[in-house]
Design a protein around this motif. Structure first.
Motif, PDB file in Angstrom:
ATOM      1  N   LYS A  33       0.848  -1.188   0.000  1.00 53.54           N
ATOM      2  CA  LYS A  33       0.000   0.000   0.000  1.00 53.54           C
ATOM      3  C   LYS A  33       0.882   1.236   0.000  1.00 53.54           C
ATOM      4  N   VAL A  34       0.537   2.211  -0.800  1.00 46.69           N
ATOM      5  CA  VAL A  34       1.318   3.453  -0.805  1.00 46.69           C
ATOM      6  C   VAL A  34       0.380   4.652  -0.727  1.00 46.69           C
ATOM      7  N   LYS A  35       0.887   5.705  -0.131  1.00 49.16           N
ATOM      8  CA  LYS A  35       0.119   6.934   0.036  1.00 49.16           C
ATOM      9  C   LYS A  35       0.378   7.862  -1.151  1.00 49.16           C
ATOM     10  N   LYS A  36      -0.554   8.756  -1.385  1.00 48.84           N
ATOM     11  CA  LYS A  36      -0.392   9.794  -2.400  1.00 48.84           C
ATOM     12  C   LYS A  36       0.967  10.490  -2.235  1.00 48.84           C
ATOM     13  N   ARG A  37       1.588  10.794  -3.369  1.00 54.78           N
ATOM     14  CA  ARG A  37       2.876  11.487  -3.404  1.00 54.78           C
ATOM     15  C   ARG A  37       4.077  10.635  -2.976  1.00 54.78           C
ATOM     16  N   GLN A  38       3.819   9.375  -2.702  1.00 50.06           N
ATOM     17  CA  GLN A  38       4.933   8.492  -2.332  1.00 50.06           C
ATOM     18  C   GLN A  38       5.560   7.930  -3.604  1.00 50.06           C
ATOM     19  N   PHE A  39       6.885   7.704  -3.580  1.00 44.23           N
ATOM     20  CA  PHE A  39       7.581   7.162  -4.744  1.00 44.23           C
ATOM     21  C   PHE A  39       7.807   5.668  -4.591  1.00 44.23           C
ATOM     22  N   ILE A  40       7.569   4.908  -5.655  1.00 42.61           N
ATOM     23  CA  ILE A  40       7.900   3.486  -5.590  1.00 42.61           C
ATOM     24  C   ILE A  40       9.166   3.192  -6.405  1.00 42.61           C
ATOM     25  N   VAL A  41       9.585   4.167  -7.211  1.00 43.60           N
ATOM     26  CA  VAL A  41      10.865   4.075  -7.929  1.00 43.60           C
ATOM     27  C   VAL A  41      11.497   5.460  -7.906  1.00 43.60           C
ATOM     28  N   GLN A  42      12.822   5.495  -7.734  1.00 35.85           N
ATOM     29  CA  GLN A  42      13.519   6.783  -7.718  1.00 35.85           C
ATOM     30  C   GLN A  42      14.822   6.694  -8.487  1.00 35.85           C
ATOM     31  N   PRO A  43      15.221   7.753  -9.189  1.00 37.36           N
ATOM     32  CA  PRO A  43      16.481   7.736  -9.940  1.00 37.36           C
ATOM     33  C   PRO A  43      17.640   7.370  -9.026  1.00 37.36           C
ATOM     34  N   PHE A  96      11.271   8.630 -11.901  1.00 38.40           N
ATOM     35  CA  PHE A  96      10.483   8.590 -10.690  1.00 38.40           C
ATOM     36  C   PHE A  96       9.184   7.868 -11.035  1.00 38.40           C
ATOM     37  N   VAL A  97       8.709   7.004 -10.141  1.00 35.88           N
ATOM     38  CA  VAL A  97       7.344   6.508 -10.275  1.00 35.88           C
ATOM     39  C   VAL A  97       6.629   6.887  -8.983  1.00 35.88           C
ATOM     40  N   GLU A  98       5.618   7.701  -9.129  1.00 32.73           N
ATOM     41  CA  GLU A  98       4.974   8.352  -7.992  1.00 32.73           C
ATOM     42  C   GLU A  98       3.483   8.036  -7.945  1.00 32.73           C
ATOM     43  N   ALA A  99       2.966   7.814  -6.728  1.00 31.00           N
ATOM     44  CA  ALA A  99       1.533   7.592  -6.553  1.00 31.00           C
ATOM     45  C   ALA A  99       0.800   8.929  -6.638  1.00 31.00           C
ATOM     46  N   LEU A 100      -0.209   8.983  -7.478  1.00 25.71           N
ATOM     47  CA  LEU A 100      -1.000  10.212  -7.615  1.00 25.71           C
ATOM     48  C   LEU A 100      -2.200  10.198  -6.666  1.00 25.71           C
ATOM     49  N   GLU A 101      -2.448   9.024  -6.088  1.00 30.54           N
ATOM     50  CA  GLU A 101      -3.537   8.842  -5.122  1.00 30.54           C
ATOM     51  C   GLU A 101      -3.064   7.792  -4.112  1.00 30.54           C
ATOM     52  N   ASP A 102      -3.748   7.649  -2.996  1.00 34.47           N
ATOM     53  CA  ASP A 102      -3.491   6.517  -2.119  1.00 34.47           C
ATOM     54  C   ASP A 102      -3.795   5.259  -2.926  1.00 34.47           C
ATOM     55  N   SER A 103      -2.878   4.308  -2.927  1.00 32.04           N
ATOM     56  CA  SER A 103      -3.006   3.186  -3.857  1.00 32.04           C
ATOM     57  C   SER A 103      -2.630   1.837  -3.266  1.00 32.04           C
ATOM     58  N   ILE A 104      -3.071   0.789  -3.962  1.00 32.71           N
ATOM     59  CA  ILE A 104      -2.701  -0.584  -3.599  1.00 32.71           C
ATOM     60  C   ILE A 104      -2.088  -1.271  -4.812  1.00 32.71           C
ATOM     61  N   LEU A 105      -0.941  -1.918  -4.584  1.00 34.48           N
ATOM     62  CA  LEU A 105      -0.222  -2.585  -5.658  1.00 34.48           C
ATOM     63  C   LEU A 105      -0.046  -4.065  -5.357  1.00 34.48           C
ATOM     64  N   ILE A 106       0.121  -4.858  -6.424  1.00 33.31           N
ATOM     65  CA  ILE A 106       0.651  -6.206  -6.240  1.00 33.31           C
ATOM     66  C   ILE A 106       1.992  -6.225  -6.968  1.00 33.31           C
TER      67      ILE A 106
END
Lengths: 195, 195
Positions: A33-43, A96-106
């Motif tokens: 689970k990630v919150k809005k504005r959180q990054f899941i990938v960064q340079p 950068f890969v950034e969440a634009l909303e609170d999100s759920i990933l697999i």
DNA sequence: AAATAAAAATGAACTGGTTTAGGAAATAAG
DNA sequence: CTTATTTCCTAAACCAGTTCATTTTTATTT
């Protein structure tokens, strides 16, 4: 397991898996689970996962030397996202890969994927097919950038991906389509010399 | 069989094939010779082959509504070329693929490929890997188009693919890089305001 | 080798889209 | 519900790259 069904179903659209295979595969999947504005990938960091969006919205973008952002991809429910180059070559990401909303990933980790591709060869076919489709998609996008005006690209996007356009900020959309926010504003308010 | 070795070797860089598998695969490959200015793919016709260049040079391009050409890809010795979308979806091509020199190809027909992918699953992996690499390549190109000026893209191309630049006409290179022939001419002759 | 066609160069006028700099609306946070 | 932050809009000056029209050079064909 129940939470992992969306991905299993996704993959099953392309290859037939036995229940055993599904269970085996499920062992490699992780829910995040990630919150809005959180990054899941960064340079600078190697991209470790391929991520399937269960809920939410993401954007993958690059920041150039002048500090300008360029969006490479969006992802909403039932799409995949990652820094593809970084993932397959296991080299530092540029995006950068950034969440634009609170999100759920697999998520599927790189090493795990290598392992189960060897264990369940059927999945090679799945990988091949979705990669081919991404490639075809990218090719169309490149051509669209070459052949169409800013306005035409905007109209095309709106008619195909209205659902995405509604959910992402305007500057993100402009940087995906390859022009400035100001110009997108002009297009939207019909102040673009033509018509 | 001897003439087919280049492709067999190419594929062997990615997956280990037994002699039996190599022979089986070879049965599906066809050598084709084409003359300069001849088309191997044309808009409106379904693209039937994936082609490996043994000798010669090709370009894949699209002609837009205004009659302008946009080059999507080049291929010289040891590269592959086709209209990828048309091939994988088996729908009418949108591209021309034209020989820039008298050339020799080794071709794989779409149906044959489907068949031997089922017969030799190892080849799925080969397909997956080269498709992934094409995708990573395409992504870099798209970003390059977004982030760099015409002159920077030209310099980048020259430093990476000087061998190709030497062999293709200037208008083809300009249309690959995404600007007009006239502008390429200016860049080459340093009449571009900057520097 | 002459004739013809295709490709490359050049320059002036122009334009699609950017830049800069500001203010107005909308969202988020305290 | 008030303040701060982020997003969006507007307008004028500007520029990278295009267009158009013509000439020169280089290939190709006879």
């Amino acid at each position: 397991m129940k939470d992992l069904l969306p991905v299993i179903d996704y993959i099953s659209r392309y290859v037939d898996l036995t229940d055993d295979e599904k269970n085996h595969l499920a062992g490699f999947l992780k829910i995040t689970k990630v919150k809005k504005r959180q990054f899941i990938v960064q340079p600078g960091f190697v991209c470790q996962h391929k991520s399937y969006v269960v809920k939410g919205a993401f954007r993958g973008y690059l920041v150039d030397n002048e500090g300008k952002e360029h969006t490479l991809s969006f992802a909403i429910e039932d799409w995949w996202i990652s820094d593809y180059s970084s993932l397959i070559y296991q080299e530092p990401a540029t995006l950068f890969v950034e969440a634009l909303e609170d999100s759920i990933l697999i998520q599927i980790a790189y090493e795990d994927e290598q392992r189960f591709l060897a264990e369940i060869p059927k999945l090679e076919k799945f990988e091949r097919i979705i990669t081919q489709r991404s490639l075809a998609f990218q090719q169309k996008r490149l051509l669209s950038n070459f052949t169409k005006t800013a306005e035409e690209r905007y109209d095309e996007f709106m008619s195909k991906y209205a659902a995405i356009a509604k959910r992402v900020p305007q500057y993100a959309l402009a940087s995906y389509l390859g022009f400035s926010t100001e110009y997108l504003s002009k297009i939207r308010n019909g102040k673009t010399s033509k018509s």
